[in-house]
Design an enzyme around this catalytic site. Structure first.
Site, PDB file in Angstrom:
ATOM      1  N   SER A 106      11.910  14.272   1.383  1.00  0.00           N
ATOM      2  CA  SER A 106      12.926  13.457   0.711  1.00  0.00           C
ATOM      3  C   SER A 106      14.029  14.269   0.022  1.00  0.00           C
ATOM      4  O   SER A 106      15.203  13.906   0.134  1.00  0.00           O
ATOM      5  CB  SER A 106      12.255  12.500  -0.272  1.00  0.00           C
ATOM      6  OG  SER A 106      11.458  11.590   0.469  1.00  0.00           O
ATOM      7  N   LYS A 150       1.898   4.459  -5.842  1.00  0.00           N
ATOM      8  CA  LYS A 150       2.664   3.284  -5.402  1.00  0.00           C
ATOM      9  C   LYS A 150       2.197   1.972  -6.030  1.00  0.00           C
ATOM     10  O   LYS A 150       2.983   1.053  -6.186  1.00  0.00           O
ATOM     11  CB  LYS A 150       2.609   3.156  -3.864  1.00  0.00           C
ATOM     12  CG  LYS A 150       3.439   4.204  -3.148  1.00  0.00           C
ATOM     13  CD  LYS A 150       3.449   3.954  -1.648  1.00  0.00           C
ATOM     14  CE  LYS A 150       4.235   5.039  -0.939  1.00  0.00           C
ATOM     15  NZ  LYS A 150       4.372   4.791   0.501  1.00  0.00           N
ATOM     16  N   ASN A 194       7.768   1.701  -3.715  1.00  0.00           N
ATOM     17  CA  ASN A 194       8.074   3.098  -3.368  1.00  0.00           C
ATOM     18  C   ASN A 194       9.463   3.524  -3.852  1.00  0.00           C
ATOM     19  O   ASN A 194       9.859   4.664  -3.630  1.00  0.00           O
ATOM     20  CB  ASN A 194       7.948   3.343  -1.852  1.00  0.00           C
ATOM     21  CG  ASN A 194       9.166   2.869  -1.107  1.00  0.00           C
ATOM     22  OD1 ASN A 194       9.732   1.832  -1.441  1.00  0.00           O
ATOM     23  ND2 ASN A 194       9.581   3.623  -0.115  1.00  0.00           N
ATOM     24  N   ASP A 210       9.548   0.928   2.202  1.00  0.00           N
ATOM     25  CA  ASP A 210       8.714   1.269   3.375  1.00  0.00           C
ATOM     26  C   ASP A 210       8.741   0.083   4.333  1.00  0.00           C
ATOM     27  O   ASP A 210       8.899   0.245   5.549  1.00  0.00           O
ATOM     28  CB  ASP A 210       7.251   1.516   2.974  1.00  0.00           C
ATOM     29  CG  ASP A 210       7.041   2.889   2.364  1.00  0.00           C
ATOM     30  OD1 ASP A 210       7.804   3.812   2.676  1.00  0.00           O
ATOM     31  OD2 ASP A 210       6.093   3.027   1.556  1.00  0.00           O
ATOM     32  N   GLY A 248      -4.805   0.053  11.575  1.00  0.00           N
ATOM     33  CA  GLY A 248      -4.860   0.560  10.205  1.00  0.00           C
ATOM     34  C   GLY A 248      -4.703  -0.583   9.217  1.00  0.00           C
ATOM     35  O   GLY A 248      -4.125  -1.634   9.545  1.00  0.00           O
ATOM     36  N   GLY A 268      -4.350   0.521   5.655  1.00  0.00           N
ATOM     37  CA  GLY A 268      -4.084   1.282   4.427  1.00  0.00           C
ATOM     38  C   GLY A 268      -2.761   0.845   3.807  1.00  0.00           C
ATOM     39  O   GLY A 268      -2.242  -0.245   4.111  1.00  0.00           O
ATOM     40  N   GLY A 269      -2.198   1.714   2.943  1.00  0.00           N
ATOM     41  CA  GLY A 269      -0.991   1.361   2.187  1.00  0.00           C
ATOM     42  C   GLY A 269       0.187   1.021   3.094  1.00  0.00           C
ATOM     43  O   GLY A 269       0.853  -0.013   2.904  1.00  0.00           O
ATOM     44  N   ALA A 270       0.460   1.860   4.083  1.00  0.00           N
ATOM     45  CA  ALA A 270       1.623   1.624   4.946  1.00  0.00           C
ATOM     46  C   ALA A 270       1.397   0.376   5.798  1.00  0.00           C
ATOM     47  O   ALA A 270       2.309  -0.436   5.988  1.00  0.00           O
ATOM     48  CB  ALA A 270       1.865   2.848   5.821  1.00  0.00           C
ATOM     49  N   TYR A 310       4.994  10.673  11.307  1.00  0.00           N
ATOM     50  CA  TYR A 310       6.253  11.402  11.562  1.00  0.00           C
ATOM     51  C   TYR A 310       6.065  12.914  11.663  1.00  0.00           C
ATOM     52  O   TYR A 310       7.023  13.638  11.947  1.00  0.00           O
ATOM     53  CB  TYR A 310       7.325  11.066  10.510  1.00  0.00           C
ATOM     54  CG  TYR A 310       6.931  11.378   9.090  1.00  0.00           C
ATOM     55  CD1 TYR A 310       6.407  10.386   8.269  1.00  0.00           C
ATOM     56  CD2 TYR A 310       7.067  12.661   8.564  1.00  0.00           C
ATOM     57  CE1 TYR A 310       6.032  10.653   6.973  1.00  0.00           C
ATOM     58  CE2 TYR A 310       6.691  12.946   7.265  1.00  0.00           C
ATOM     59  CZ  TYR A 310       6.178  11.943   6.479  1.00  0.00           C
ATOM     60  OH  TYR A 310       5.802  12.223   5.192  1.00  0.00           O
ATOM     61  N   GLY A 315       8.010   7.516  13.686  1.00  0.00           N
ATOM     62  CA  GLY A 315       7.823   7.491  12.241  1.00  0.00           C
ATOM     63  C   GLY A 315       9.007   8.128  11.530  1.00  0.00           C
ATOM     64  O   GLY A 315       9.327   7.753  10.394  1.00  0.00           O
TER      65      GLY A 315
END
Ligand code: NAP
Length: 291
Positions: free
Chosen positions: A25, A74, A95, A110, A134, A136-138, A233, A254
């Site tokens: 970032s 997050k 985020n 996101d 998946g 999870g968070g994403a 990614y 990604g």
């Protein structure tokens, strides 16, 4: 911006997380500020789990312009903010924080970055059958934005954590009028749900560096899917994407999602359109230099 150009008027943004050393970032955002010639700088801050309250108090007292928030903060950042955008509230994760004259607002770019990366490639979610790997968070953020935009979902997660997928599917079915099923991530279920689906999304970390030979889906199942989005990614070209392209699918990386979510945060802090090509080039350079 060059360090010598920092002045008393420079606005400061940053990213908080732990670990933080590998974030792309700062490269993306500092290149974007410099491209537009605006007086902002972006810094990484390693913030331990138990320091989140202090870090947000610091945003107020140091009058930072905004933050990105990454693992593990997050969810835990949310009670320390003044306002949460409705989508971020539904997802249950933030985020991006914007400091609007002392009022701290939380967003989830996101989710919107994922959607933008899809739309940029001409892939639309309305009335599509989407398989999400998946929970999870994403995956949560992705499932919410897909459901909000009219996709029906099959969410697959490995046996160990199947409850996460079931809970997510139940929440989404409750919030939106769409079909959502949760299944264990195994080859039988993949063979059941992938044929006939329109879009496959890998939101697991399978295939991520250093385990780049990993793939969540056997190559022979990819022949029937028109579009494959791998949110991993690093590496940019995952095994899943290579095999999907060989099978004739359109793929989305990604990296595109990373750049789009960063661009949306940038626009919230600065009010200016983000130079996405420059941001992508810098992120790619950063990922290449990590090899
Ligand atoms: P997370 O909350 O830790 O979730 C990881 C997910 O991967 C879980 O569903 C986990 O299943 C699954 N998983 C891990 N190892 C697995 C394996 N060997 N087999 C099957 N499933 C496995 O992480 P996250 O934040 O959602 O991130 C997931 C991936 O997305 C990471 O690679 C991350 O870098 C990437 N990501 C990309 C972007 C972007 O902008 N492109 C944004 C966010 C995240 P269990 O629940 O069973 O553990």
């Amino acid at each position: 911006m060059s360090i010598t150009a920092i002045s008393g008027r420079t606005r400061v943004c940053g990213v908080i997380g732990d670990p933080i050393a590998h974030t792309m970032s700062p490269l993306m955002h500092n290149a974007a500020f410099s491209e537009l010639g605006i007086d902002y700088i972006y810094l990484p801050f390693r913030v331990a789990r138990e320091e989140i309250g202090g870090a947000i108090a610091g945003v107020r007292s140091l009058n930072l312009a905004g933050l990105n928030v990454t693992i593990p903060h997050k969810i835990s950042v949310m009670p320390f903010l003044d306002e949460i955008d409705p989508l971020a509230r539904e997802i249950g994760a933030v985020n991006t924080v914007v400091n609007d004259k002392g009022v701290l607002r939380g967003y989830n770019t996101d989710a919107s970055g994922f959607l933008q990366a899809m739309l940029d490639k001409g892939v639309r979610p309305e009335n599509k059958k989407v398989v999400v790997l998946g929970a999870g968070g994403a995956a949560r953020a992705i499932c919410y934005i897909l459901a909000e935009n009219g996709a029906s979902l099959s969410i697959l997660n490995r046996a160990l954590e199947i409850e996460w997928a079931r809970n997510l599917a139940a929440e989404i079915s409750g919030a939106f009028d769409i079909d959502t099923v949760a299944l264990e991530l195994n080859s039988d279920n993949l063979a059941k749900v992938i044929p006939g689906s329109d879009i496959l999304v890998n939101a697991t970390s399978v295939g991520m560096s250093p385990n780049t030979r990993g793939t969540p889906v056997p190559a022979e199942l990819l022949e029937s899917v028109p579009a494959v989005f791998d949110i991993v990614y690093n590496p940019v070209q995952t095994r899943l994407r290579s095999e999907a392209e060989q099978a004739g699918a359109l793929t989305i990386s990604g990296l595109d999602m990373l750049v789009c979510q960063g661009g949306l945060s940038f626009e919230k802090w600065t009010g200016q359109r983000a130079p996405l090509e420059i941001m992508k080039k810098e992120a790619l350079k950063g990922l290449e230099s990590e090899k």
